[in-house]
Design a protein around this motif. Structure first.
Motif, PDB file in Angstrom:
ATOM      1  N   ALA A 293     -15.046   0.662   7.164  1.00 40.16           N
ATOM      2  CA  ALA A 293     -15.941   0.236   8.243  1.00 40.16           C
ATOM      3  C   ALA A 293     -16.790  -0.938   7.761  1.00 40.16           C
ATOM      4  CB  ALA A 293     -16.829   1.405   8.658  1.00 40.16           C
ATOM      5  N   GLY A 294     -17.086  -1.838   8.679  1.00 40.92           N
ATOM      6  CA  GLY A 294     -17.939  -2.980   8.332  1.00 40.92           C
ATOM      7  C   GLY A 294     -17.167  -4.196   7.866  1.00 40.92           C
ATOM      8  N   HIS A 295     -15.866  -4.005   7.606  1.00 42.18           N
ATOM      9  CA  HIS A 295     -15.039  -5.135   7.204  1.00 42.18           C
ATOM     10  C   HIS A 295     -14.048  -5.454   8.320  1.00 42.18           C
ATOM     11  CE1 HIS A 295     -16.785  -4.841   3.335  1.00 42.18           C
ATOM     12  NE2 HIS A 295     -16.118  -3.773   2.949  1.00 42.18           N
ATOM     13  N   ARG A 296     -13.528  -6.667   8.266  1.00 39.26           N
ATOM     14  CA  ARG A 296     -12.494  -7.038   9.215  1.00 39.26           C
ATOM     15  C   ARG A 296     -11.275  -7.509   8.434  1.00 39.26           C
ATOM     16  NH1 ARG A 296     -11.721 -11.567  13.702  1.00 39.26           N
ATOM     17  NH2 ARG A 296     -11.263 -10.183  15.440  1.00 39.26           N
ATOM     18  N   HIS A 297     -10.167  -6.857   8.700  1.00 43.96           N
ATOM     19  CA  HIS A 297      -8.893  -7.207   8.070  1.00 43.96           C
ATOM     20  C   HIS A 297      -8.219  -8.254   8.957  1.00 43.96           C
ATOM     21  CE1 HIS A 297      -5.004  -6.685   6.143  1.00 43.96           C
ATOM     22  NE2 HIS A 297      -5.452  -5.689   5.396  1.00 43.96           N
ATOM     23  N   ALA A 298      -7.570  -9.228   8.342  1.00 52.02           N
ATOM     24  CA  ALA A 298      -6.915 -10.269   9.150  1.00 52.02           C
ATOM     25  C   ALA A 298      -5.492  -9.867   9.565  1.00 52.02           C
ATOM     26  CB  ALA A 298      -6.874 -11.585   8.385  1.00 52.02           C
ATOM     27  N   TYR A 299      -5.020  -8.712   9.050  1.00 54.85           N
ATOM     28  CA  TYR A 299      -3.663  -8.240   9.386  1.00 54.85           C
ATOM     29  C   TYR A 299      -2.636  -9.357   9.213  1.00 54.85           C
ATOM     30  CZ  TYR A 299      -6.429  -4.458  11.356  1.00 54.85           C
ATOM     31  OH  TYR A 299      -7.328  -3.444  11.515  1.00 54.85           O
ATOM     32  N   HIS A 300      -2.639  -9.948   8.017  1.00 56.87           N
ATOM     33  CA  HIS A 300      -1.655 -11.011   7.762  1.00 56.87           C
ATOM     34  C   HIS A 300      -0.328 -10.443   7.279  1.00 56.87           C
ATOM     35  CE1 HIS A 300       0.314 -14.618   6.645  1.00 56.87           C
ATOM     36  NE2 HIS A 300       0.285 -14.331   5.357  1.00 56.87           N
ATOM     37  N   LEU A 301      -0.401  -9.454   6.379  1.00 56.85           N
ATOM     38  CA  LEU A 301       0.833  -8.856   5.838  1.00 56.85           C
ATOM     39  C   LEU A 301       0.775  -7.351   5.998  1.00 56.85           C
ATOM     40  CD1 LEU A 301       1.017 -10.676   2.363  1.00 56.85           C
ATOM     41  CD2 LEU A 301       2.415 -11.208   4.383  1.00 56.85           C
ATOM     42  N   TYR A 302       1.901  -6.763   6.391  1.00 56.97           N
ATOM     43  CA  TYR A 302       2.023  -5.304   6.344  1.00 56.97           C
ATOM     44  C   TYR A 302       2.963  -4.995   5.181  1.00 56.97           C
ATOM     45  CZ  TYR A 302       2.001  -0.468   7.759  1.00 56.97           C
ATOM     46  OH  TYR A 302       1.788   0.887   7.781  1.00 56.97           O
ATOM     47  N   THR A 303       2.399  -4.435   4.118  1.00 59.23           N
ATOM     48  CA  THR A 303       3.193  -4.208   2.908  1.00 59.23           C
ATOM     49  C   THR A 303       3.495  -2.720   2.734  1.00 59.23           C
ATOM     50  OG1 THR A 303       1.205  -4.051   1.540  1.00 59.23           O
ATOM     51  CG2 THR A 303       2.200  -6.220   1.740  1.00 59.23           C
ATOM     52  N   LEU A 304       4.762  -2.432   2.475  1.00 60.44           N
ATOM     53  CA  LEU A 304       5.192  -1.070   2.147  1.00 60.44           C
ATOM     54  C   LEU A 304       5.520  -1.032   0.664  1.00 60.44           C
ATOM     55  CD1 LEU A 304       7.659  -0.542   5.140  1.00 60.44           C
ATOM     56  CD2 LEU A 304       5.462   0.635   4.822  1.00 60.44           C
ATOM     57  N   LEU A 305       5.197   0.074   0.008  1.00 60.70           N
ATOM     58  CA  LEU A 305       5.585   0.227  -1.391  1.00 60.70           C
ATOM     59  C   LEU A 305       6.773   1.183  -1.460  1.00 60.70           C
ATOM     60  CD1 LEU A 305       2.084   0.539  -3.137  1.00 60.70           C
ATOM     61  CD2 LEU A 305       3.565  -1.478  -2.984  1.00 60.70           C
ATOM     62  N   VAL A 306       7.861   0.686  -2.065  1.00 58.76           N
ATOM     63  CA  VAL A 306       9.066   1.490  -2.205  1.00 58.76           C
ATOM     64  C   VAL A 306       9.164   1.952  -3.654  1.00 58.76           C
ATOM     65  CG1 VAL A 306      11.574   1.543  -1.924  1.00 58.76           C
ATOM     66  CG2 VAL A 306      10.186   0.075  -0.437  1.00 58.76           C
ATOM     67  N   ASP A 307       8.801   3.206  -3.871  1.00 58.43           N
ATOM     68  CA  ASP A 307       8.915   3.814  -5.199  1.00 58.43           C
ATOM     69  C   ASP A 307      10.264   4.531  -5.223  1.00 58.43           C
ATOM     70  OD1 ASP A 307       8.881   5.473  -7.391  1.00 58.43           O
ATOM     71  OD2 ASP A 307       6.806   6.131  -7.119  1.00 58.43           O
ATOM     72  N   GLU A 308      11.190   4.038  -6.042  1.00 54.94           N
ATOM     73  CA  GLU A 308      12.566   4.536  -6.009  1.00 54.94           C
ATOM     74  C   GLU A 308      12.639   6.052  -6.182  1.00 54.94           C
ATOM     75  OE1 GLU A 308      15.284   2.402  -8.505  1.00 54.94           O
ATOM     76  OE2 GLU A 308      17.019   3.540  -7.793  1.00 54.94           O
ATOM     77  N   ILE A 359       2.889  -3.031  -8.191  1.00 54.54           N
ATOM     78  CA  ILE A 359       2.913  -3.429  -6.775  1.00 54.54           C
ATOM     79  C   ILE A 359       4.006  -4.472  -6.560  1.00 54.54           C
ATOM     80  CG2 ILE A 359       1.616  -4.576  -4.935  1.00 54.54           C
ATOM     81  CD1 ILE A 359      -0.956  -3.273  -6.285  1.00 54.54           C
ATOM     82  N   GLY A 360       4.047  -5.457  -7.444  1.00 55.81           N
ATOM     83  CA  GLY A 360       5.024  -6.537  -7.301  1.00 55.81           C
ATOM     84  C   GLY A 360       6.467  -6.059  -7.349  1.00 55.81           C
ATOM     85  N   ARG A 361       6.705  -4.952  -8.089  1.00 56.58           N
ATOM     86  CA  ARG A 361       8.069  -4.431  -8.214  1.00 56.58           C
ATOM     87  C   ARG A 361       8.425  -3.447  -7.111  1.00 56.58           C
ATOM     88  NH1 ARG A 361       8.654  -3.796 -14.844  1.00 56.58           N
ATOM     89  NH2 ARG A 361       8.337  -6.021 -15.266  1.00 56.58           N
ATOM     90  N   GLN A 362       7.420  -2.999  -6.343  1.00 59.47           N
ATOM     91  CA  GLN A 362       7.684  -2.012  -5.282  1.00 59.47           C
ATOM     92  C   GLN A 362       7.484  -2.564  -3.872  1.00 59.47           C
ATOM     93  OE1 GLN A 362       5.213   1.443  -6.015  1.00 59.47           O
ATOM     94  NE2 GLN A 362       6.415   2.101  -7.778  1.00 59.47           N
ATOM     95  N   THR A 363       6.781  -3.681  -3.748  1.00 51.50           N
ATOM     96  CA  THR A 363       6.302  -4.091  -2.427  1.00 51.50           C
ATOM     97  C   THR A 363       7.367  -4.783  -1.571  1.00 51.50           C
ATOM     98  OG1 THR A 363       4.448  -5.115  -1.277  1.00 51.50           O
ATOM     99  CG2 THR A 363       5.398  -6.362  -3.101  1.00 51.50           C
ATOM    100  N   VAL A 364       7.267  -4.527  -0.268  1.00 54.32           N
ATOM    101  CA  VAL A 364       8.102  -5.189   0.746  1.00 54.32           C
ATOM    102  C   VAL A 364       7.195  -5.497   1.935  1.00 54.32           C
ATOM    103  CG1 VAL A 364      10.016  -4.937   2.380  1.00 54.32           C
ATOM    104  CG2 VAL A 364      10.165  -3.854   0.124  1.00 54.32           C
TER     105      VAL A 364
END
Ligand SMILES: *Cc1c(COP(=O)(O)O)cnc(C)c1O
Length: 391
Positions: A293-308, A359-364
């Motif tokens: 609360a109190g912050h505003r997200h710009a919703y630029h990226l929706y990132t999913l983490l894929v942990d094998e 994060i870099g190895r899991q993110t999409v």
């Protein structure tokens, strides 16, 4: 789940394809017909509109956020021998511009939840040569600016906010790019407001902004673009060895109309974001943390983490699966120390920045453009779920 399993080639959903309206198209055509394509009244107008959107007096339009970052570092007087702390989870341009200025980049790992630079990690990287901080509001989520600004104040550091993802972002009611000494924005094709290529600078100091405008146009004295205007030829003087970083009116023509729809597009992305979060809630995928609360997200990226281990599919197989399903995806980002140039130049190793590495190895990143139809969004969701073993 949709009956149609895969989108065909013609309907491939290009990642980050922008929503362009007729107004932009008309304005570009009018600009072409006017004979004035280069930097001129439309770029000046876009600067004024952007400054008004941000609630500040002035802004400087440039041809990229990369140019904006470079000139802010120069305007701040940073150069050889100076260290600049930034995040390992960013686009290479954030780091490259520090290098271009002759300064030395230093990385501080991210918070695993927010994916933003961790103020505690920053504190550990401070040294006698530390002169500046470049926080990146990752994916549009504001960095924890209070502790970062406190560190900057206590140590006399310049703060340059990389707002490439953060046009609409706010931290405790303060607009991103107006909290530090400088704010740099991108209008690249995948960003929230686009001009094709383009960037903008906000600066706390008017003198700095004036310097940036001069440096961005060859180092020619103020308003040199007017030399071909209807007020007659004006002599200019070179006051610095500047750069060719100016924004064309042809680009600003697009930006002026994009900016008018910035809030409507933000609303659309927020609703897509919420739909994704609802759809993936029960899956083993890592999802973006809730916005405090109190912050505003710009919703630029929706990132999913894929942990094998949990998802039953590797991240790279998941990327291939999405592409084969007709859905364009992105990776934001393989951490900076994964790249050979930085390893060779600075001796950086990914495992020294474990949060950014993981994060870099899991993110999409999945599509989140205001251009997406409801049907597109459902296609994305169906493809994601099909990629997971148990769905
Ligand atoms: C896109 C981006 C940039 C560079 O922006 P350009 O306008 O393409 O130069 C810089 N930093 C981050 C975090 C970005 O995502």
């Amino acid at each position: 789940m949709g009956a149609e399993a895969t989108r065909d080639k013609e309907r491939f959903l290009t990642f980050g394809a922008p929503a362009i309206g007729e107004a932009e198209i008309d304005e570009v055509l009018a600009t072409l017909r006017s004979g004035w394509l280069g930097t001129g009244p439309k770029a000046a107008r876009f600067e004024q509109d952007f400054a008004a959107y941000k609630g500040v007096e002035n802004a400087a339009a440039l041809n990229s956020c990369t140019a904006a970052l470079h000139l802010c570092i120069l305007a701040a007087g940073l150069g050889p021998g100076d260290e600049v702390i930034t995040t390992p989870l960013t686009f290479c341009a954030t780091v490259n511009t520090i290098i271009h200025a002759g300064a030395t980049p230093v990385l501080a790992d991210v918070d695993p939840l927010t994916m933003n630079i961790d103020p505690e990690a920053v504190a550990k990287k401070l040294g006698p040569r530390t002169k500046a901080l470049v926080p990146v509001h990752f994916a549009g989520r504001p960095c924890d600016m209070d502790p970062l600004m406190a560190i900057a104040r206590d140590n006399g550091l310049v703060v340059i906010e990389d707002c490439a993802h953060a046009i609409e972002t706010e931290y405790k009611g303060c607009k991103a790019g107006t909290i530090g000494d400088y704010g740099c924005f991108s209008f690249y094709v995948t960003k929230n407001v686009v001009t094709g290529e383009g960037g903008m600078v906000l600066a706390r100091s008017d003198a700095d902004l004036a310097k940036i405008k001069v440096l961005g146009l060859h180092g020619m004295s103020h308003d040199a673009w007017k030399r071909y205007g209807d007020e007659g030829y004006k002599h200019y003087h070179c006051v610095a060895a500047g750069f060719k970083y100016n924004m064309m009116d042809l680009q600003a023509a697009i930006g002026i109309h994009q900016l008018r729809r910035v809030e409507a597009y933000w609303e659309r992305r927020r609703s897509i974001w919420r739909r994704y979060s609802e759809a993936f809630d029960e899956t083993p995928l890592g999802m973006p943390a809730a916005v405090p609360a109190g912050h505003r997200h710009a919703y630029h990226l929706y990132t999913l983490l894929v942990d094998e281990e949990k998802a039953g599919i590797s991240r790279d197989d998941f990327l291939r699966h999405m592409t084969a399903s007709g859905i364009g995806v992105g990776v934001h980002y393989l951490s900076i120390p994964e790249h050979p140039y930085y390893q060779a130049s600075f001796g950086w190793r990914p495992e020294d920045y474990p949060q950014a590495m993981r994060i870099g190895r899991q993110t999409v990143s999945i599509p989140l453009s205001a251009r997406l139809s409801d049907e597109d969004v459902e296609d994305v969701i169906a493809a994601v779920l099909r990629g997971l073993r148990r769905y």
